[in-house]
Design an enzyme around this catalytic site. Sequence first.
Site: not given
Length: 254
Positions: A23, A68, A95, A156, A160, A189
């Site tokens: 992405i 990083d 992102n 995760y 998010k 994706i």
Amino acid sequence: MATAMELGLQGKGVIVTGASRGIGRATALAFARAGADVALCARGEDGVRAVEAELRTLDVQAFGAACDVADAAALSDFLDRARSALGAVHVLVNNTSGFGISDDEAGWRKGFDIDVMGTVRACWQVAPMIAEAGGGAILHVSTISALQPALMSPPYGAMKAVLLQHVQTLAVKFAKQKIRVNCVAPGSIEFPGGTWDMIKKNAPPVYEATVKRIPWRRHGTPEEVANAIVFLCSDAASWITGQTLVVDGGQLLT
């Protein structure tokens, strides 16, 4: 008489983090095709240089650096160098993700350091740059895992989900500075070397089961998410802020 949608991105300065593949890469290229100058970072030097070279074939300014984002000093240095290379910054796309899967100290720490603090610190530093340039947009890349139980990857999904609330806060905070803040939540994706590409090769039943739950019977592409990101950061979305746009082909509905 109908006219083409004006994105208003020609000559604008855009920073995209985590942009060496998937992405992020598709987003950097989409902005460049819209005429924007782009600065990007990722952890891998080779990937950064490859995308940087692709951007330059589109006749825009391009700057890339290995970074990083969990390293606060390294991130700050990259953002300062990006601004110098671009001249002005109008858009920030956050992102990066540590993709913390394991429900343990390491998984949660990775998610917090990269997904949350990497994003928060970038906003702290770049928002004043965007305000100085006369306004613009900030966009976070989240996931549909933030909108439903994430049994396979608790850190995760939770980290998010933080970004969804953060977007709402920043949208109100930065409105007076003419900075819009939005979020996209992609579904599954697929791209070469990505998570779903690996699952397709190593766990076909899991891959096929996921495809069957998507109404369109396929995974999405990075370019489909990138198109949504560019729109939300463009003048065409001038009255949209504080929102999360799901980009998943209806996956969340099922």
